[in-house]
Scaffold this motif. Structure first.
Motif, short mmCIF file in Angstrom:
data_model
loop_
_atom_site.label_atom_id
_atom_site.label_comp_id
_atom_site.label_asym_id
_atom_site.label_seq_id
_atom_site.Cartn_x
_atom_site.Cartn_y
_atom_site.Cartn_z
N ILE A 188 0.90 -1.29 -0.03
CA ILE A 188 -0.07 -0.02 -0.01
C ILE A 188 1.05 1.36 -0.13
O ILE A 188 2.01 1.26 0.20
CB ILE A 188 -0.99 0.01 1.18
CG1 ILE A 188 -0.13 0.10 2.53
CG2 ILE A 188 -2.06 -1.18 1.25
CD1 ILE A 188 -0.92 0.73 3.68
N GLU A 189 0.21 2.36 -0.35
CA GLU A 189 1.00 3.59 -0.46
C GLU A 189 0.62 4.43 1.05
O GLU A 189 -0.64 4.33 1.11
CB GLU A 189 0.50 4.47 -1.50
CG GLU A 189 0.89 3.76 -2.87
CD GLU A 189 0.49 4.48 -4.13
OE1 GLU A 189 0.19 5.76 -4.00
OE2 GLU A 189 0.71 4.08 -5.22
N ILE A 190 1.69 5.05 1.39
CA ILE A 190 1.38 5.78 2.56
C ILE A 190 2.11 7.25 2.41
O ILE A 190 3.10 7.20 1.64
CB ILE A 190 1.75 5.29 3.81
CG1 ILE A 190 3.30 4.89 3.50
CG2 ILE A 190 1.08 3.94 4.34
CD1 ILE A 190 4.02 4.36 4.96
N PRO A 191 1.55 8.15 3.12
CA PRO A 191 2.12 9.43 2.98
C PRO A 191 3.63 9.51 3.36
O PRO A 191 3.80 8.99 4.40
CB PRO A 191 1.34 10.38 3.96
CG PRO A 191 0.06 9.41 4.26
CD PRO A 191 0.48 7.95 4.30
N THR A 192 4.24 10.44 2.69
CA THR A 192 5.88 10.53 2.89
C THR A 192 5.78 11.77 3.88
O THR A 192 6.67 11.44 5.07
CB THR A 192 6.68 10.79 1.94
OG1 THR A 192 6.37 9.54 0.96
CG2 THR A 192 7.93 11.01 1.96
N PHE A 250 0.53 12.32 -0.93
CA PHE A 250 2.04 12.22 -0.77
C PHE A 250 2.50 12.89 0.52
O PHE A 250 3.29 12.36 1.35
CB PHE A 250 3.08 12.88 -1.77
CG PHE A 250 4.21 13.06 -1.80
CD1 PHE A 250 5.04 11.97 -1.88
CD2 PHE A 250 4.92 14.13 -1.15
CE1 PHE A 250 6.38 11.67 -1.68
CE2 PHE A 250 6.32 13.92 -0.92
CZ PHE A 250 7.10 12.96 -1.54
N ILE A 288 -5.99 5.86 5.48
CA ILE A 288 -5.14 4.82 5.24
C ILE A 288 -5.89 3.27 5.29
O ILE A 288 -5.59 2.60 4.59
CB ILE A 288 -3.95 4.72 6.34
CG1 ILE A 288 -3.08 5.97 6.46
CG2 ILE A 288 -3.13 3.22 6.29
CD1 ILE A 288 -2.32 6.06 5.13
#
Lengths: 356, 356, 356, 356
Positions: free
Chosen positions: C8-12, C149, C235
């Motif tokens: 999964i993509e998570i905020p940087t 992002f 998320i």
């Protein structure tokens, strides 16, 4: 949904050029790697150590944590070595032939670090693939590691490697022809599912070089194509998730030879001969292979090796048992007979192998 | 650490074969896609609709939710269409030429669904790339979408497409030679950073076909190589994260021609001519390109089109302004003069373009 | 193998702190973003524009390409705006309430650029989720975009937002209780497959705040927990690949209210009331919800709004048709009757809603 | 651009429920895993082997290739075992306590196979994290492996595990409070960069349980929260790419105790005591920790262990040297003095540790 996106890993650094041993430091820096350990294969430090080390020390932002002369691929020695590298390391760099690259690649994997591959000869696609060949319980075993983060190939170095390494590389390249054939053969027999994209890459990798005009296999243009082809072969395996696009019956014969012969030849040499043999069995592009291995001097080189046809006969019989789960052309009894027959009757094979 | 792994997306379905329009249903099923919508380009339903629809309806596990005849690439029409497809859809399938593939690809993207690309002609690499060419404010604009999840190419269909589509495809393929040259040219001028792996793939994609022996460009073996080459070009752009490995000065000239000409030719036709021109300017592999475009009949085809050299001259001048942020060979004043000079002096260009 | 890794993509960037509007520039720089465009919601430039712009201009490495006052979420206006931002942009930054965040998030998505979310109120989880609510054909529609992002929340700003935004945020948070219940309800009825990890995160997000001691909902400690909870909710949806972990029958009632009411209330306000109602229907943790909405002052706030129970009755009947593909508690006839009955009999509901 | 998306791996199977040892087969099947090997810890086969094996054999699509009773974490024994599992295996399942889970997790990693984690006690977050604790050269060493593909926790089993395992789990959970504090402490001292999202998850994981009402720590509701908290802790480390969100000065003291004590206690027991101590040093949420460890009976349990304060004093002095590259509160001389002073003066510590 069962429609997960297929994501693969590809190298971030990929430099194939002449005289770039001096650029190793700047290539690492550009890729954001600052603290490294270096592994040299036997005799490699003497040849290239100074240049590479200087290129790293010359960069203020880089730290060379430690250097090792180590190319032991026996797990019982490799593992302790692997777990004792400096904890600050951000990457493992391996320089040399197949053994040090396998050792360093595995050490990088164990430490979850990027691996930078600097082959000094390209006798097979190990420098660009995720697999390793280790000694486990004394037996050569293929194990999984990770794709190299970086591949740096100095064509000046490759060119000056002994000719046998070049021939071995070429032998490994043509093997994609019989390997891909075998993969589709397995699919037709419900023994595998081909990944078409991986198969296409493997085919492109060999087609672009076998169709290439050249005057001398040591000319840079040709050597670059060779390195690129071997790299694409590594990527094809990464996409497939296994070695099938790059390794079929011809590889099984070579693995069998490793057991049959007291002194096995270079992997790609054995594979190249077996590729020609199997292409005749498969009746698939054997003329193309014959022309390429003939023109490049591969066959001439093989004739100097004093290899016995008998060893190949034994290897043909042994081959299916190397990977009993697969179903390549050599797993078919009839094809094995045909192969053994060809070893006795085919003019070229008779010329390059000894029949006594 | 700045050493993030480079991951790319690649197609999961990739079938390039003869007579596979009948297999669309089973290919979807094998990939875990069960509920689909179909988009047909103009006139495509009549040709292939029945076969494809039957192949889907023939599978008990599949549901064909809806079919559309729609290939409008004007965003103001595309967006409302895109947001009104059935909510149960698990994938969007597009069948036809460039426009319907772009429309369906974008609709899939807007709905975060996999896109299955079924080109009926392969006049450029759009069927295998993540980009779309849409009309925004009435202007052709390249926009980002996602890599196709599936690529299904029926060689029987491609082969029977009008010859101009094949020539266009070949024109798009050779353009990788000048495009990759321009990319390295930009790097030497600090205007770009080449991704070596993407560059290598782009080069392999063209080398494997230009070096290939064939007797007729409609023979299946050759057409498969052509489709594979265009697919690899799409992947090379995906790896690079931009179109540079597949698109240099020759593409800028073609984009400029689109503005200069009242009736532009097929993208790949324009690109092919511009590729030959720019290879002369770059002094880079122009003989190879000349031989390939000559042998395949590309040049002969172009001579039937009544294209004016003057239009190319204008396009050369306009080209740099198409992408002012890049720095290809055509961005250099001297090279533009050289190109315009060649349009007047080069024997082949004089023969295929009208000078009056 | 069907065992693909779930990625999964998570905020940087994720900064939730007091007085950090001044740090926007340095946060962007640290994350490797150098060229940005800024979108302000209505009235937002006056409040925070100067501070944010100064923080960007104060960094030599950063370039502010352009700023926009634009929060139009009608696709017909949004798309042309989206495709005309400067081509050099490396990220899109949105500052303000729900509308500008949705607009800027979608523009980032269309351009395949990272989106940095700077909410000035946190009345729902839109600032931290991949979804957008756009006007398509004049109708509010949920569409897919990408995870932010970056998420930058200045607690000083949030705290000074009107109280209704805080109540709305709290209403959206407690809704995870009924939403997760409905998701498992769907699974028991074979209408969905719960992702247990997403469900767990959604539950944790609400449990950590409803069990938290506090004296005042505007104290920083409490507000940070609220922002964190809303972020985790975003998320959880990303992991699930849909909105189910964060949105069940209570959200359907709120969506229905949007159609029933001439002047709908803030999303989270409607959702909060519907959550209490549905928890009574589900007989699931209604006491906890009642205590939390009572203690925080949510119920008291609602009583000032002059909302009619009748509107809720209509919304209950309408709710299932909003998402006919789902099967939440409100899709069951008996539960709708129970809900309408409760609107008349439950003491708290009678107090906060008008019955006339 | 330096704006790479941050992608993390999360478990695909995650089931935490009562009586689910019988469902292991169907959970594997649902996740697309068909051929497995099973590793049991010491004594585990007797307790749960029959149930799990029956659940696998009961599924026609599943094949149980081999079962092992093996929980040796010494690399010299683990590696040969790892490389000799059946080559058809699609996943490695581990059942038992920390040792077998570490062994099986590492064997899965070496074979590039998914790992399914079935803990029979949850005394720490090892069952849900990517790390392993192995014996290398006889020394306990933390090494990298991969996130579990599946986590299956039978609450019936956990509940019946000896109380010390529950206390140990709770001790590991509260340690996130001091660990996250130390991580931000390092950032303030330029010794680390906090990943805010990982820190938030770690905090949420502990806050949701310490604020939870319960009557008995063995009740299912509480135990589920405990398992979920430990799982989130594993995920937080995965996001951070290191153990910092879950392990600070309190863990260093526990690691030091492992060297100081002849018979170390369970990891989480030592960590829990050290967490209370360090929260007093940090002056950060010590009351919350004191209340939680008091109410749950953790402190009472510790008083039965006959631990000496003196051992803790030694461990405090030794702690910084365990990870010299970090800079937690215990790396500060003044804090070590304060800690040693507290061991003598704090009423609770005096009560639970022996001072003689």
């Amino acid at each position: 949904m069962g429609t997960a996106i297929h994501r693969i890993e590809i190298p971030t650094i990929m430099e194939v050029n002449s005289g770039i041993m001096e650029n190793v430091g700047s290539l690492l820096e550009r890729a954001g790697i600052f603290k490294v350990v270096l592994f040299f294969g036997e005799g490699i430090r003497e040849l290239f150590g100074e240049k590479i080390i200087a290129s790293i020390k010359g960069k203020a932002s880089l730290t060379l944590l430690e250097t090792f002369d180590f190319d032991d691929i026996a797990v019982e020695n490799l593992i302790p070595r692997g777990f004792s590298i400096p904890s600050k390391a951000e990457a493992v760099v391996g320089v040399g032939g197949g053994k040090v690259l396998d050792a360093a690649k595995y050490i990088a994997f164990l430490n979850n670090l990027p691996f930078v591959s600097i082959p000094t000869s390209t006798s097979n696609d190990g420098f660009s693939s995720s697999g390793c060949s280790l000694l486990i319980g004394g037996k050569r075993t293929s194990v999984h590691a990770a794709m190299p983060f970086g591949i740096i190939v100095d064509l000046e170095v490759i060119k000056n490697a002994p000719a046998k390494f070049i021939y071995s590389g070429l032998g490994d390249i043509v093997s994609k022809i019989t390997a891909v054939y075998d993969w589709y053969f397995e699919e037709r027999n419900n023994a595998a599912k081909v990944d078409d994209f991986a198969a296409m890459l493997a085919k492109k990798s060999v087609n672009s070089i076998v169709r290439m005009p050249y005057t001398d296999i040591t000319e840079q243009f040709f050597q670059k194509e060779m390195v690129d082809s071997l790299t694409m072969s590594g990527i094809a395996m990464e996409i497939a998730g296994n070695s099938s696009p790059a390794s079929g019956s011809e590889h099984l014969i070579s693995h069998a030879l490793d057991r049959v012969l007291e002194k096995p030849q270079l992997h790609g040499i054995q594979v190249g001969i077996a590729t020609y043999l199997m292409s005749l069995v498969q009746q698939h592009r054997s003329e193309r292979i014959q022309k390429f291995l003939g023109d490049t001097g591969f066959f001439d080189y093989v004739s100097t090796l004093d290899l016995k046809a008998e060893a190949f006969e034994k290897a043909v019989d042994l081959a299916p048992s190397i990977k009993p789960n697969r179903f390549t052309s050599i797993h078919v009894e009839e094809n094995r007979s045909k192969a053994k027959e060809l070893l006795k009757s085919n003019a070229i094979l008779k010329k390059i192998l000894r029949n006594d």
